[in-house]
Design a protein around this motif. Structure first.
Motif, PDB file in Angstrom:
ATOM      1  N   THR A   1       0.865  -1.186   0.000  1.00  0.00           N
ATOM      2  CA  THR A   1       0.000   0.000   0.000  1.00  0.00           C
ATOM      3  C   THR A   1       0.897   1.231   0.000  1.00  0.00           C
ATOM      4  OG1 THR A   1      -1.533  -1.211   1.416  1.00  0.00           O
ATOM      5  CG2 THR A   1      -1.923   1.143   1.170  1.00  0.00           C
ATOM      6  N   PHE A   2       0.541   2.204  -0.809  1.00  0.00           N
ATOM      7  CA  PHE A   2       1.278   3.470  -0.797  1.00  0.00           C
ATOM      8  C   PHE A   2       0.479   4.502  -0.027  1.00  0.00           C
ATOM      9  CE2 PHE A   2       2.788   1.550  -4.775  1.00  0.00           C
ATOM     10  CZ  PHE A   2       4.152   1.572  -4.529  1.00  0.00           C
ATOM     11  N   GLY A   3       0.926   4.851   1.130  1.00  0.00           N
ATOM     12  CA  GLY A   3       0.291   5.959   1.841  1.00  0.00           C
ATOM     13  C   GLY A   3      -0.899   5.533   2.695  1.00  0.00           C
TER      14      GLY A   3
ATOM     15  N   GLY B   1      -4.790  -4.266 -16.695  1.00  0.00           N
ATOM     16  CA  GLY B   1      -5.564  -3.472 -15.732  1.00  0.00           C
ATOM     17  C   GLY B   1      -5.452  -2.007 -16.075  1.00  0.00           C
ATOM     18  N   PRO B   2      -6.383  -1.222 -15.552  1.00  0.00           N
ATOM     19  CA  PRO B   2      -6.382   0.210 -15.851  1.00  0.00           C
ATOM     20  C   PRO B   2      -5.127   0.895 -15.302  1.00  0.00           C
ATOM     21  CG  PRO B   2      -8.209  -0.384 -14.365  1.00  0.00           C
ATOM     22  CD  PRO B   2      -7.452  -1.631 -14.648  1.00  0.00           C
ATOM     23  N   ASN B   3      -4.869   2.079 -15.810  1.00  0.00           N
ATOM     24  CA  ASN B   3      -3.729   2.853 -15.303  1.00  0.00           C
ATOM     25  C   ASN B   3      -3.872   3.065 -13.811  1.00  0.00           C
ATOM     26  OD1 ASN B   3      -2.584   3.123 -17.797  1.00  0.00           O
ATOM     27  ND2 ASN B   3      -3.622   5.068 -18.235  1.00  0.00           N
ATOM     28  N   GLY B   4      -2.761   2.911 -13.123  1.00  0.00           N
ATOM     29  CA  GLY B   4      -2.783   3.142 -11.689  1.00  0.00           C
ATOM     30  C   GLY B   4      -3.261   1.938 -10.888  1.00  0.00           C
ATOM     31  N   ALA B   5      -3.548   0.849 -11.575  1.00  0.00           N
ATOM     32  CA  ALA B   5      -4.060  -0.338 -10.874  1.00  0.00           C
ATOM     33  C   ALA B   5      -2.993  -0.976  -9.995  1.00  0.00           C
ATOM     34  CB  ALA B   5      -4.583  -1.356 -11.882  1.00  0.00           C
ATOM     35  N   GLY B   6      -1.729  -0.774 -10.364  1.00  0.00           N
ATOM     36  CA  GLY B   6      -0.661  -1.381  -9.578  1.00  0.00           C
ATOM     37  C   GLY B   6       0.171  -2.379 -10.370  1.00  0.00           C
ATOM     38  N   LYS B   7       0.088  -2.304 -11.688  1.00  0.00           N
ATOM     39  CA  LYS B   7       0.816  -3.260 -12.527  1.00  0.00           C
ATOM     40  C   LYS B   7       2.324  -3.106 -12.371  1.00  0.00           C
ATOM     41  CE  LYS B   7      -1.103  -1.629 -16.261  1.00  0.00           C
ATOM     42  NZ  LYS B   7      -1.944  -0.591 -15.628  1.00  0.00           N
ATOM     43  N   THR B   8       2.785  -1.868 -12.486  1.00  0.00           N
ATOM     44  CA  THR B   8       4.223  -1.634 -12.348  1.00  0.00           C
ATOM     45  C   THR B   8       4.689  -1.976 -10.936  1.00  0.00           C
ATOM     46  OG1 THR B   8       4.188   0.064 -14.061  1.00  0.00           O
ATOM     47  CG2 THR B   8       6.041   0.122 -12.528  1.00  0.00           C
ATOM     48  N   THR B   9       3.842  -1.656  -9.964  1.00  0.00           N
ATOM     49  CA  THR B   9       4.167  -1.998  -8.580  1.00  0.00           C
ATOM     50  C   THR B   9       4.362  -3.511  -8.442  1.00  0.00           C
ATOM     51  OG1 THR B   9       2.876  -0.126  -7.792  1.00  0.00           O
ATOM     52  CG2 THR B   9       3.314  -1.884  -6.211  1.00  0.00           C
ATOM     53  N   LEU B  10       3.445  -4.259  -9.028  1.00  0.00           N
ATOM     54  CA  LEU B  10       3.542  -5.719  -8.955  1.00  0.00           C
ATOM     55  C   LEU B  10       4.854  -6.200  -9.567  1.00  0.00           C
ATOM     56  CD1 LEU B  10       2.524  -8.564  -8.457  1.00  0.00           C
ATOM     57  CD2 LEU B  10       1.052  -8.362 -10.471  1.00  0.00           C
TER      58      LEU B  10
HETATM   59  N1  LIG Z   1       6.624   5.120  -5.139  1.00  0.00           N
HETATM   60  C1  LIG Z   1       5.334   5.396  -4.992  1.00  0.00           C
HETATM   61  N2  LIG Z   1       4.900   6.213  -4.017  1.00  0.00           N
HETATM   62  C2  LIG Z   1       3.596   6.484  -3.840  1.00  0.00           C
HETATM   63  N3  LIG Z   1       2.621   5.979  -4.601  1.00  0.00           N
HETATM   64  C3  LIG Z   1       2.975   5.159  -5.605  1.00  0.00           C
HETATM   65  C4  LIG Z   1       4.349   4.831  -5.857  1.00  0.00           C
HETATM   66  N4  LIG Z   1       4.380   3.987  -6.917  1.00  0.00           N
HETATM   67  C5  LIG Z   1       3.102   3.816  -7.306  1.00  0.00           C
HETATM   68  N5  LIG Z   1       2.266   4.517  -6.521  1.00  0.00           N
HETATM   69  C6  LIG Z   1       0.795   4.532  -6.622  1.00  0.00           C
HETATM   70  O1  LIG Z   1       0.342   3.198  -6.635  1.00  0.00           O
HETATM   71  C7  LIG Z   1      -0.692   3.029  -7.591  1.00  0.00           C
HETATM   72  C8  LIG Z   1      -0.273   2.008  -8.622  1.00  0.00           C
HETATM   73  O2  LIG Z   1       0.762   2.523  -9.440  1.00  0.00           O
HETATM   74  P1  LIG Z   1       1.439   1.699 -10.609  1.00  0.00           P
HETATM   75  O3  LIG Z   1       1.892   0.389 -10.071  1.00  0.00           O
HETATM   76  O4  LIG Z   1       2.445   2.541 -11.239  1.00  0.00           O
HETATM   77  O5  LIG Z   1       0.192   1.466 -11.577  1.00  0.00           O
HETATM   78  P2  LIG Z   1       0.144   0.953 -13.096  1.00  0.00           P
HETATM   79  O6  LIG Z   1       1.497   0.484 -13.499  1.00  0.00           O
HETATM   80  O7  LIG Z   1      -0.887  -0.145 -13.078  1.00  0.00           O
HETATM   81  O8  LIG Z   1      -0.353   2.097 -13.915  1.00  0.00           O
HETATM   82  C9  LIG Z   1      -0.952   4.401  -8.170  1.00  0.00           C
HETATM   83  O9  LIG Z   1      -2.022   4.954  -7.462  1.00  0.00           O
HETATM   84  C10 LIG Z   1       0.331   5.144  -7.925  1.00  0.00           C
HETATM   85  O10 LIG Z   1       0.089   6.520  -7.800  1.00  0.00           O
END
Ligand SMILES: Nc1ncnc2c1ncn2[C@@H]1O[C@H](COP(=O)(O)OP(=O)(O)O)[C@@H](O)[C@H]1O
Ligand SMILES: [Mg+2]
Length: 327
Positions: A13-15, A39-48
């Motif tokens: 979780t971010f924040g 998944g939609p933008n901001g879903a967390g794909k890059t995070t995963l």
């Molecule tokens: N380093 C970070 N600090 C705070 N929030 C983040 C960070 N990285 C991603 N987020 C938040 O986490 C959510 C998922 O981001 P991200 O994984 O980039 O999505 P996606 O790749 O699916 O578009 C978004 O709401 C983004 O703003």
């Protein structure tokens, strides 16, 4: 000799007060699998992906990488190359005329041709490459690295159609594991063996097969869910039932438009939530400036509601489009 990835109870979780990007994800990526992340933008794909590759740390749970994993990433944005160096040097690392591909030396000109470059471009400085050529170069570099795990975060956004064909061929020949984030459903259908997609509240679900398989399984899930959900789900159930009972004509102009613009709307709402959240991140705000605190809290609540609605609508339209195209 395991080149797979094991994920257990992964949570991030971010924040404070935010919806988790992922919660309690359990996943096994088999060696040789091509996993699509959608998944939609901001879903967390890059995070995963960042958690899977160890670029970021989870709040909870674990990622275990096989001991023999060697990772290559396609990174158009972060990789910095000397703009004065030549195309050939960028591929060979300035070490002679050969590129090691899959453990075997290959002449750089032949390798360049695999990526649609002409021999004359050997000495071309990188600074004059077009955007499309640059994309191809990055792809060629990533695939020349010895690896059994290839990570591609939305490669299809920056690659032109010819390069996409090259990428598809290369992925077909690639022996290792591939993790691919993409919105390009046709591309996904052609290359992935399973798909993982966000459900809600940070939960992710894995589906066997391509993107279309995911949508049809998901459509069935939604129908089941809607059919059993009381009152609130009724309207949705009717909508979905209606759309599947009589194979629909085509997406209306408004639906098509919504499908195209919703990802942007979703991104905007997320940015708005993040902006308000930054205000609330100040622990003294409540005491210092009650008015701003209240308006930021209200704005977040509103944006979160709109966000949930936009995400639901996006998914609903994706399912609908899928059904129409299969009819
Ligand atoms: N380093 C970070 N600090 C705070 N929030 C983040 C960070 N990285 C991603 N987020 C938040 O986490 C959510 C998922 O981001 P991200 O994984 O980039 O999505 P996606 O790749 O699916 O578009 C978004 O709401 C983004 O703003
Ligand atoms: Mg991303």
């Amino acid at each position: 000799m395991d080149a797979g990835i094991d994920v257990e109870h992964l949570t991030k979780t971010f924040g404070r007060g935010k919806t988790p990007a992922l919660i309690d994800l359990n996943l096994r990526v088999e060696p040789g699998e091509t996993l699509g992340i959608v998944g939609p933008n901001g879903a967390g794909k890059t995070t995963l992906v960042n958690l899977l590759t160890g670029a970021d740390q989870p709040d909870g749970g674990s990622v275990r990488l096989g001991a023999n994993l060697e990772m290559a990433t396609l990174d158009q944005h972060r990789e910095s190359l000397d703009p004065k160096s030549t195309l050939a040097d960028a591929l060979t690392g300035g070490r002679g005329d050969h590129v090691m591909v899959g453990g075997k030396p290959k002449h750089v000109v032949g390798y360049m041709k695999d990526f649609l470059f002409a021999q004359e471009q050997m000495r071309t400085p990188l600074e004059v490459l077009s955007g499309g050529e640059r994309g191809r170069l990055m792809l060629a570099r990533a695939l020349a690295k010895p690896s059994n795990l290839l990570v591609l975060d939305e490669p299809t956004n920056d690659l032109d159609l010819d390069t996409l064909d090259v990428l598809e061929d290369m992925l077909g020949d690639y022996d290792g594991t591939v993790i691919l984030i993409s919105h390009d459903r046709d591309f996904l259908d052609r290359v992935v063996t399973s798909v993982i997609a966000p459900d809600r509240d940070g939960r992710w679900i894995e589906y066997a097969g391509g993107y279309s398989d995911m949508l049809s399984q998901r459509g069935a899930d939604l129908k089941r869910e809607a059919a059993t959900a009381p009152v609130a789900g009724e309207e949705k159930a009717e909508k979905i039932a209606a759309s599947s009972a009589a194979p629909r004509r085509r997406l209306s102009f408004n639906e098509k438009h919504a499908l195209e613009t919703l990802p942007k709307t979703i991104a905007k709402l997320q940015a708005e939530i993040a902006k308000q959240q930054r205000l609330l991140d100040d622990p003294d705000l409540y005491r210092k400036d009650r008015k701003t605190f209240d308006s930021a809290s209200a704005a977040i609540a509103r944006a979160q509601e709109e966000l949930a609605a936009a995400e639901d609508r996006w998914l609903e339209l994706e399912v609908l489009r899928e059904e129409i195209e299969q009819a």
